[in-house]
Design a protein around this motif. Structure first.
Motif, PDB file in Angstrom:
ATOM      1  N   ARG A   7      64.950  33.330  56.330  1.00 62.84           N
ATOM      2  CA  ARG A   7      64.767  32.641  55.264  1.00 62.84           C
ATOM      3  C   ARG A   7      65.564  33.167  54.016  1.00 62.84           C
ATOM      4  NH1 ARG A   7      59.243  36.784  53.640  1.00 62.84           N
ATOM      5  NH2 ARG A   7      60.689  38.783  53.993  1.00 62.84           N
ATOM      6  N   ARG A  35      66.348  27.776  44.699  1.00 59.31           N
ATOM      7  CA  ARG A  35      66.098  29.465  45.477  1.00 59.31           C
ATOM      8  C   ARG A  35      65.353  30.037  44.074  1.00 59.31           C
ATOM      9  NH1 ARG A  35      70.825  33.593  46.864  1.00 59.31           N
ATOM     10  NH2 ARG A  35      68.926  35.365  46.929  1.00 59.31           N
ATOM     11  N   SER A  58      56.782  28.902  49.531  1.00 56.40           N
ATOM     12  CA  SER A  58      57.983  28.732  50.754  1.00 56.40           C
ATOM     13  C   SER A  58      58.465  27.709  50.557  1.00 56.40           C
ATOM     14  CB  SER A  58      58.104  29.740  52.654  1.00 56.40           C
ATOM     15  OG  SER A  58      57.429  31.186  52.165  1.00 56.40           O
ATOM     16  N   TYR A 116      61.359  29.344  45.058  1.00 57.49           N
ATOM     17  CA  TYR A 116      61.377  29.643  46.402  1.00 57.49           C
ATOM     18  C   TYR A 116      62.255  29.944  47.379  1.00 57.49           C
ATOM     19  CZ  TYR A 116      59.207  24.420  45.455  1.00 57.49           C
ATOM     20  OH  TYR A 116      58.374  23.827  44.674  1.00 57.49           O
ATOM     21  N   ASP A 117      61.585  30.957  47.883  1.00 53.35           N
ATOM     22  CA  ASP A 117      61.873  31.435  49.259  1.00 53.35           C
ATOM     23  C   ASP A 117      62.397  29.869  49.844  1.00 53.35           C
ATOM     24  OD1 ASP A 117      60.816  34.132  48.348  1.00 53.35           O
ATOM     25  OD2 ASP A 117      59.178  34.148  49.585  1.00 53.35           O
ATOM     26  N   VAL A 119      63.160  27.797  53.413  1.00 51.87           N
ATOM     27  CA  VAL A 119      63.052  28.816  54.458  1.00 51.87           C
ATOM     28  C   VAL A 119      63.384  27.697  55.822  1.00 51.87           C
ATOM     29  CG1 VAL A 119      61.233  29.353  56.518  1.00 51.87           C
ATOM     30  CG2 VAL A 119      60.113  30.560  54.181  1.00 51.87           C
ATOM     31  N   ARG A 165      57.599  32.737  41.494  1.00 52.99           N
ATOM     32  CA  ARG A 165      57.683  32.234  42.465  1.00 52.99           C
ATOM     33  C   ARG A 165      56.930  31.450  42.723  1.00 52.99           C
ATOM     34  NH1 ARG A 165      55.873  33.252  47.377  1.00 52.99           N
ATOM     35  NH2 ARG A 165      56.868  32.558  49.045  1.00 52.99           N
ATOM     36  N   GLU A 192      64.982  34.945  50.418  1.00 49.93           N
ATOM     37  CA  GLU A 192      64.155  35.175  49.506  1.00 49.93           C
ATOM     38  C   GLU A 192      64.925  34.648  48.168  1.00 49.93           C
ATOM     39  OE1 GLU A 192      61.387  38.687  50.398  1.00 49.93           O
ATOM     40  OE2 GLU A 192      62.915  39.796  50.075  1.00 49.93           O
ATOM     41  N   THR A 193      63.481  34.263  47.431  1.00 50.99           N
ATOM     42  CA  THR A 193      63.773  34.015  46.051  1.00 50.99           C
ATOM     43  C   THR A 193      64.847  34.732  45.423  1.00 50.99           C
ATOM     44  OG1 THR A 193      63.252  32.877  44.308  1.00 50.99           O
ATOM     45  CG2 THR A 193      61.873  34.489  45.254  1.00 50.99           C
TER      46      THR A 193
END
Length: 514
Positions: A92, A132, A105, A135-136, A138, A102, A94-95
């Motif tokens: 992953r 991004r 994911s 979202y994260d 992944v 957020r 992260e955002t």
């Protein structure tokens, strides 16, 4: 010969060989452990191992976004969820957005089946920076793939020979040899991977996705599936329609087709891509170096492949460029319009008696690194397809079908037809004639089809949208070239996809982007 059905090569990743020429633990007892409550330990990602394709650890993104990896436990057998577990490797970043912006994911599957998401996501991540912001990002190595209890079959030296074999037999002796080589490969898979082979079906991977959703802390699965990843997403939607969040399917597999129809569709799709390549070459203002007309381009390729059947060319030492290797290299280049220039150079080189570029393209298709090590994309691809697909074919059946395949493609028809033998004598019975993706009650799923897609022909997008069900499948058409649409950087496509994933705006079904 490994089946090409739903195989998505990572076409933007050019092997070092080509560039130089051109210039999991298993067997833990889950007991009473509640796997939905496991906490992932995210750490810096190690360098990819051989099964993942090797190479260096993923570099930070331009904003210093660090890649993190973790291992998630899943049941080996979803029919016995309290039994043995295996580990799925996750990655992953992260955002970049604020926590209150957020969404959750966004989980990616880039296809294959058999492709490592742990290596693919960093390779493609620059194209997902907009996503991004909320979202994260992944991805993961599905069960049987990469670091997730990989399917292992033959060793590197055996695979060199396997990918060089005559995959389009012309007589009884060559047919017997192809069957024997297929059996040797399949027997090696059973010998080296017997424990995992019954548990790599797409339905197993879909259940893994739902566990992943829970462990990551999301109420809904937000998902971006490419190529075979669209089939995985469709199966997930069928099994868990109420848990579908915002989802996009790009380069869409036709879920109504079995392996025969899929192979036939790819014969037509790659022939269309070859036609487009030839037309593009001769339409340039300068002279096309591989033919005087589009038909001449194709005729010269056909003569090359015919000659290679009898007289291979020197390839990447000590290997030779065989007919099968050259065909694989051509197919790899047709996955993306960005690779057409490499195909032109490879053909020019081959006409001068040097097969290195076409062989480097074939190596990229087959997951071979420049040091001679293979990733496990082919073993995993075969294992997942053969576990999913019920039909099994013999040589007599393929021979009866050859005229139909040749009508679809003079150049690729035989190659695609004989690929149907891949699952002959496979150790595990196939699950179904085709996947069930009906998902009544699911949230809208954006289904993006590319009219020039060679590997997942355009018609599959409409079939997927219809199979998902009314109000679920939302079809969008991109009139372009290559495998997939979002990574074409077409502003219309990206605007529609981003608008849905980021803001929940569903485009009108039937939207066309040019």
């Amino acid at each position: 010969m490994p089946s090409l059905l739903r195989l998505r090569a990572a076409v933007p990743i050019v092997s070092a060989v080509l560039l130089s020429i051109l210039l999991a633990a298993c067997g833990d007892d889950a007991g009473d452990e509640d796997l939905t409550r496991q906490e992932l330990s995210w750490t810096a990602c190690p360098a990819p191992d051989e099964a993942q394709g090797g190479g260096a650890s993923p570099s930070p993104l331009p904003d210093d976004g660090e890649w993190q990896c973790a291992t998630m436990k899943v049941p080996l057998d979803w029919g016995d969820p309290k039994g043995d577990t295996i580990g799925l490797e996750l990655i992953r970043v992260e955002t970049t957005g604020e926590e209150n912006e957020r969404i959750g994911s966004l989980i990616f599957n880039f296809g294959g089946p058999g492709g490592s998401g742990v290596t693919s996501l960093p390779a493609f991540a620059d194209g997902y920076e907009t996503l991004r912001t909320r979202y994260d990002l992944v991805s993961f190595d599905p069960r049987g793939v990469g670091r997730s209890d990989p399917v292992i079959c033959e060793n590197d030296q055996q695979l060199d020979a396997y990918f060089q074999q005559d995959a389009t037999p012309d007589d009884a002796a060559e047919r017997t040899e192809l069957l024997e080589n297929t059996k040797d490969f399949n027997d090696a898979c059973e010998q080296n991977s017997e424990k995992i082979l019954p548990h790599v079906r797409t339905t197993d991977a879909a259940r893994d996705l739902d566990l992943m959703r829970q462990v990551l802390g999301d109420d809904k699965l937000h998902y971006f599936g490419v190529s075979y990843g669209t089939e995985l997403g469709g199966v997930y939607a069928h099994l868990f329609p109420e848990r579908v969040g915002r989802a996009v399917f790009d380069a869409v597999v036709d879920p109504t087709q079995g392996p025969e129809q899929g192979s036939l569709g790819q014969a037509k799709g790659f022939q269309l891509a070859l036609d487009n390549f030839a037309e593009d070459c001769v339409s340039k203002t300068e002279e096309c170096p591989v033919g005087d007309s589009a038909q001449d381009v194709k005729d010269r390729i056909a003569r090359l492949l015919n000659d290679l059947d009898r007289n291979p060319l020197p390839g990447i030492f000590p290997r030779q460029l065989t007919q099968t290797a050259a065909t694989s290299g051509i197919l790899q280049a047709l996955y993306s319009q960005d690779f057409w220039e490499y195909l032109t150079e490879g053909l020019e080189q081959a006409y001068d008696g040097d097969g290195r570029i076409l062989m480097a393209l074939a190596d990229s298709m087959n997951g071979r690194s420049e040091n001679g090590e293979y990733s496990n994309i082919t073993p995993a691809n075969v294992a997942i397809n053969c576990a999913d697909e019920k039909p099994r074919y013999d040589t007599a059946y393929v021979e009866r079908k050859l005229p139909e395949f040749r009508a679809a493609s003079d150049l690729f028809g035989d190659y695609m037809a004989w690929s149907m033998l891949t699952c002959t004598d496979w150790a595990v019975a196939g699950a179904a004639d085709h996947p069930d993706v009906s998902a009544p009650g699911a949230a809208p799923i954006l289904v993006v089809g590319n009219t020039g897609d060679p590997a997942t022909p355009y018609e599959g997008a409409r079939a997927m949208a219809n199979a998902l069900g009314k109000g679920v499948g939302v079809e969008l058409t991109y009139r372009g070239q290559g495998h997939g649409a979002y990574d074409s950087e077409n502003k219309c496509v990206q605007g529609a996809v981003n608008g849905y994933l980021l803001d929940g705006k569903v485009p009108p079904t039937g939207t066309v982007c040019t």
